[in-house]
Motif scaffolding. Structure first.
Motif, PDB file in Angstrom:
ATOM      1  N   ASN A  15       8.192  -2.687   8.378  1.00 46.33           N
ATOM      2  CA  ASN A  15       8.302  -1.756   7.254  1.00 46.33           C
ATOM      3  C   ASN A  15       6.980  -1.754   6.501  1.00 46.33           C
ATOM      4  OD1 ASN A  15      11.492  -1.263   7.127  1.00 46.33           O
ATOM      5  ND2 ASN A  15      11.148  -3.455   7.444  1.00 46.33           N
ATOM      6  N   VAL A  16       6.600  -0.591   5.953  1.00 43.38           N
ATOM      7  CA  VAL A  16       5.279  -0.438   5.346  1.00 43.38           C
ATOM      8  C   VAL A  16       5.401   0.196   3.968  1.00 43.38           C
ATOM      9  CG1 VAL A  16       3.003   0.650   5.553  1.00 43.38           C
ATOM     10  CG2 VAL A  16       4.199  -0.162   7.616  1.00 43.38           C
ATOM     11  N   MET A  17       4.684  -0.375   3.002  1.00 46.11           N
ATOM     12  CA  MET A  17       4.515   0.244   1.692  1.00 46.11           C
ATOM     13  C   MET A  17       3.023   0.294   1.398  1.00 46.11           C
ATOM     14  SD  MET A  17       5.995  -0.918  -2.041  1.00 46.11           S
ATOM     15  CE  MET A  17       5.847   0.176  -3.468  1.00 46.11           C
ATOM     16  N   ILE A  18       2.455   1.499   1.348  1.00 42.35           N
ATOM     17  CA  ILE A  18       1.031   1.674   1.048  1.00 42.35           C
ATOM     18  C   ILE A  18       0.900   2.085  -0.406  1.00 42.35           C
ATOM     19  CG2 ILE A  18      -1.095   2.897   1.600  1.00 42.35           C
ATOM     20  CD1 ILE A  18       0.004   3.366   4.404  1.00 42.35           C
ATOM     21  N   LYS A  19       0.242   1.221  -1.185  1.00 38.47           N
ATOM     22  CA  LYS A  19       0.091   1.493  -2.615  1.00 38.47           C
ATOM     23  C   LYS A  19      -0.996   2.539  -2.831  1.00 38.47           C
ATOM     24  CE  LYS A  19      -0.210  -2.934  -2.732  1.00 38.47           C
ATOM     25  NZ  LYS A  19      -0.464  -4.352  -3.103  1.00 38.47           N
ATOM     26  N   GLY A  20      -0.730   3.481  -3.716  1.00 38.66           N
ATOM     27  CA  GLY A  20      -1.613   4.621  -3.913  1.00 38.66           C
ATOM     28  C   GLY A  20      -2.947   4.265  -4.537  1.00 38.66           C
ATOM     29  N   GLN A  21      -3.906   5.155  -4.352  1.00 36.32           N
ATOM     30  CA  GLN A  21      -5.259   4.962  -4.864  1.00 36.32           C
ATOM     31  C   GLN A  21      -5.302   5.093  -6.384  1.00 36.32           C
ATOM     32  OE1 GLN A  21      -8.085   7.902  -3.521  1.00 36.32           O
ATOM     33  NE2 GLN A  21      -9.845   6.591  -3.921  1.00 36.32           N
ATOM     34  N   HIS A  22      -6.154   4.271  -7.008  1.00 37.20           N
ATOM     35  CA  HIS A  22      -6.407   4.377  -8.445  1.00 37.20           C
ATOM     36  C   HIS A  22      -7.693   5.165  -8.650  1.00 37.20           C
ATOM     37  CE1 HIS A  22      -3.913   0.574  -9.618  1.00 37.20           C
ATOM     38  NE2 HIS A  22      -3.368   1.237  -8.623  1.00 37.20           N
ATOM     39  N   THR A  23      -7.631   6.267  -9.385  1.00 37.25           N
ATOM     40  CA  THR A  23      -8.821   7.067  -9.665  1.00 37.25           C
ATOM     41  C   THR A  23      -8.889   7.398 -11.147  1.00 37.25           C
ATOM     42  OG1 THR A  23      -7.649   9.144  -9.228  1.00 37.25           O
ATOM     43  CG2 THR A  23      -8.783   8.114  -7.363  1.00 37.25           C
ATOM     44  N   GLU A  24     -10.057   7.825 -11.594  1.00 36.58           N
ATOM     45  CA  GLU A  24     -10.214   8.194 -12.994  1.00 36.58           C
ATOM     46  C   GLU A  24      -9.435   9.473 -13.308  1.00 36.58           C
ATOM     47  OE1 GLU A  24     -14.253   8.526 -14.135  1.00 36.58           O
ATOM     48  OE2 GLU A  24     -14.760   6.450 -13.640  1.00 36.58           O
ATOM     49  N   ASN A  25      -8.878   9.511 -14.486  1.00 38.82           N
ATOM     50  CA  ASN A  25      -8.205  10.693 -15.023  1.00 38.82           C
ATOM     51  C   ASN A  25      -6.914  11.070 -14.293  1.00 38.82           C
ATOM     52  OD1 ASN A  25     -10.348  11.078 -16.911  1.00 38.82           O
ATOM     53  ND2 ASN A  25     -11.548  12.076 -15.290  1.00 38.82           N
ATOM     54  N   GLN A  26      -6.376  10.168 -13.470  1.00 39.42           N
ATOM     55  CA  GLN A  26      -5.118  10.497 -12.828  1.00 39.42           C
ATOM     56  C   GLN A  26      -3.973  10.313 -13.810  1.00 39.42           C
ATOM     57  OE1 GLN A  26      -5.633   6.809 -10.131  1.00 39.42           O
ATOM     58  NE2 GLN A  26      -3.470   7.308  -9.885  1.00 39.42           N
ATOM     59  N   THR A  27      -2.877  11.023 -13.577  1.00 41.65           N
ATOM     60  CA  THR A  27      -1.733  10.961 -14.482  1.00 41.65           C
ATOM     61  C   THR A  27      -0.515  10.318 -13.839  1.00 41.65           C
ATOM     62  OG1 THR A  27      -1.051  13.195 -13.826  1.00 41.65           O
ATOM     63  CG2 THR A  27      -2.491  12.986 -15.768  1.00 41.65           C
ATOM     64  N   ILE A  28      -0.488  10.259 -12.509  1.00 43.89           N
ATOM     65  CA  ILE A  28       0.613   9.598 -11.814  1.00 43.89           C
ATOM     66  C   ILE A  28       0.050   8.688 -10.739  1.00 43.89           C
ATOM     67  CG2 ILE A  28       2.263  11.468 -12.246  1.00 43.89           C
ATOM     68  CD1 ILE A  28       1.817  12.329  -9.310  1.00 43.89           C
ATOM     69  N   ILE A  29       0.845   7.720 -10.302  1.00 46.29           N
ATOM     70  CA  ILE A  29       0.491   6.855  -9.185  1.00 46.29           C
ATOM     71  C   ILE A  29       1.642   6.909  -8.191  1.00 46.29           C
ATOM     72  CG2 ILE A  29       1.395   4.824 -10.393  1.00 46.29           C
ATOM     73  CD1 ILE A  29      -1.625   4.748  -8.037  1.00 46.29           C
ATOM     74  N   SER A  30       1.343   7.196  -6.935  1.00 43.00           N
ATOM     75  CA  SER A  30       2.367   7.365  -5.911  1.00 43.00           C
ATOM     76  C   SER A  30       2.129   6.394  -4.767  1.00 43.00           C
ATOM     77  CB  SER A  30       2.368   8.798  -5.372  1.00 43.00           C
ATOM     78  OG  SER A  30       2.715   9.718  -6.376  1.00 43.00           O
ATOM     79  N   ASP A  31       3.179   5.697  -4.367  1.00 36.96           N
ATOM     80  CA  ASP A  31       3.139   4.774  -3.241  1.00 36.96           C
ATOM     81  C   ASP A  31       3.980   5.349  -2.105  1.00 36.96           C
ATOM     82  OD1 ASP A  31       1.752   3.058  -4.959  1.00 36.96           O
ATOM     83  OD2 ASP A  31       3.598   2.079  -5.610  1.00 36.96           O
ATOM     84  N   TYR A  32       3.496   5.161  -0.886  1.00 36.72           N
ATOM     85  CA  TYR A  32       4.190   5.699   0.284  1.00 36.72           C
ATOM     86  C   TYR A  32       4.932   4.587   1.009  1.00 36.72           C
ATOM     87  CZ  TYR A  32       4.965   7.771   4.892  1.00 36.72           C
ATOM     88  OH  TYR A  32       5.533   8.215   6.050  1.00 36.72           O
ATOM     89  N   VAL A  33       6.176   4.859   1.379  1.00 36.52           N
ATOM     90  CA  VAL A  33       7.010   3.875   2.068  1.00 36.52           C
ATOM     91  C   VAL A  33       7.504   4.457   3.384  1.00 36.52           C
ATOM     92  CG1 VAL A  33       9.088   2.450   1.949  1.00 36.52           C
ATOM     93  CG2 VAL A  33       7.751   2.891  -0.134  1.00 36.52           C
ATOM     94  N   GLN A  34       7.406   3.659   4.432  1.00 38.54           N
ATOM     95  CA  GLN A  34       7.940   4.038   5.739  1.00 38.54           C
ATOM     96  C   GLN A  34       8.709   2.839   6.289  1.00 38.54           C
ATOM     97  OE1 GLN A  34       5.505   6.678   8.083  1.00 38.54           O
ATOM     98  NE2 GLN A  34       5.925   5.531   9.956  1.00 38.54           N
ATOM     99  N   LEU A  35       9.979   3.073   6.621  1.00 36.32           N
ATOM    100  CA  LEU A  35      10.869   1.985   7.000  1.00 36.32           C
ATOM    101  C   LEU A  35      11.151   1.967   8.493  1.00 36.32           C
ATOM    102  CD1 LEU A  35      13.475   2.254   4.089  1.00 36.32           C
ATOM    103  CD2 LEU A  35      11.381   0.877   4.194  1.00 36.32           C
ATOM    104  N   ALA A  36      11.629   0.824   8.942  1.00 35.36           N
ATOM    105  CA  ALA A  36      11.911   0.633  10.364  1.00 35.36           C
ATOM    106  C   ALA A  36      12.971   1.597  10.871  1.00 35.36           C
ATOM    107  CB  ALA A  36      12.350  -0.813  10.613  1.00 35.36           C
TER     108      ALA A  36
END
Length: 266
Positions: free
Chosen positions: A173-194
């Motif tokens: 199972n994989v959880m990829i944490k989203g990139q941190h950038t300047e001036n962003q308003t949301i943070i999104s992580d992607y999950v893919q399960l077995a």
């Protein structure tokens, strides 16, 4: 009954200021109502200004830590954090194969959330070849996912392709944490399960210097959930909320780059 209480274990470095590493893991375990143990791999002298020195523990001592825990406790799930070099990773792999410590949550401490490389080439290759195949869940940040897969991640389909490659390496199972950038308003992580599920977990992005221990705490919370019998999906969703709450309610500790607030989840 003996050893009936859910027990978990972190395999990580000791961070002297308590903001990350095994200390952050143990704080998370306590907040999530599991009994936490540790196999220390290194000791770091640091504070909110930065890291001032570090020392890897001898492999023979790490072996003894594993054996001592295996001889007395029933660990239902474990997680890894900082593993300094190839020899330490090989030691950890050998012990995980020798003893049953339950499902493994792998936090691949390779690249910081800002893109700085933390692991030398030999250790990186050993982690890919030997440790990833043991992982029930792997939780790389954006830069670590790119490094592990040799991909440039820009679009949602890139995240899916990266997760596919990590699964091809052996992670279930994989959880990829989203990139941190300047001036962003949301943070999104992607999950893919077995089981084939794919989804995004999104929260408001909080501008703060108190984010030390975020990745450690996320993986530790997933570990705790699995140990208590939650599904991987449920454990990941809980961990995302746990970390967001800890960031959204800052604690005034340290002069510069401080820790997240585990107390917000008690």
């Amino acid at each position: 009954m003996l050893n009936d209480f859910p027990q978990v274990m972190t395999i990580a470095g000791s961070d002297s200021d308590g903001s990350a590493g095994a200390q952050a893991d143990l704080n998370t375990f306590l907040a999530r109502h599991v009994y936490g143990m540790s196999v220390l791999t290194a000791c770091v002298a640091g504070n909110s200004y930065g890291i001032h020195a570090s020392h890897s523990l001898p492999n023979a001592f790490i072996d003894t830590e594993f054996q001592a825990i295996a001889d007395d406790f029933k660990v239902r799930a474990c997680k890894t954090g900082m593993l300094d070099d190839a020899a330490i990773i090989e030691t950890v792999v050998a012990n995980l194969k020798q003893y049953d410590f339950g499902p493994l949550v792998l936090d691949p401490v390779i690249v910081t959330k800002h893109g700085a490389l933390l692991l030398e080439d030999a250790a990186f290759e050993t982690l890919k070849a030997q440790l990833i195949p043991l992982a029930t869940v792997i939780t790389p940040n954006f830069y670590e996912a790119q490094k592990l897969t040799n991909l440039t991640i820009e679009t949602p389909s890139d995240y899916q392709l990266a997760a596919d490659q990590l699964m091809a390496m052996g992670a279930k199972n994989v959880m990829i944490k989203g990139q941190h950038t300047e001036n962003q308003t949301i943070i999104s992580d992607y999950v893919q399960l077995a089981d084939g599920q794919q989804f995004w977990l999104t929260e408001d992005y909080i501008q703060t210097t108190h984010i030390n221990g975020t990745g450690d705490s996320l993986s530790a919370c997933i570990c705790a959930g699995i140990a208590k019998g939650a599904s991987v999906e449920a454990a990941i969703r809980t961990a995302k909320k746990f970390v967001y709450t800890a960031i959204a309610n800052p604690i005034a500790v340290g002069h510069r780059f401080g820790p997240i607030n585990h107390h917000a989840n008690f």
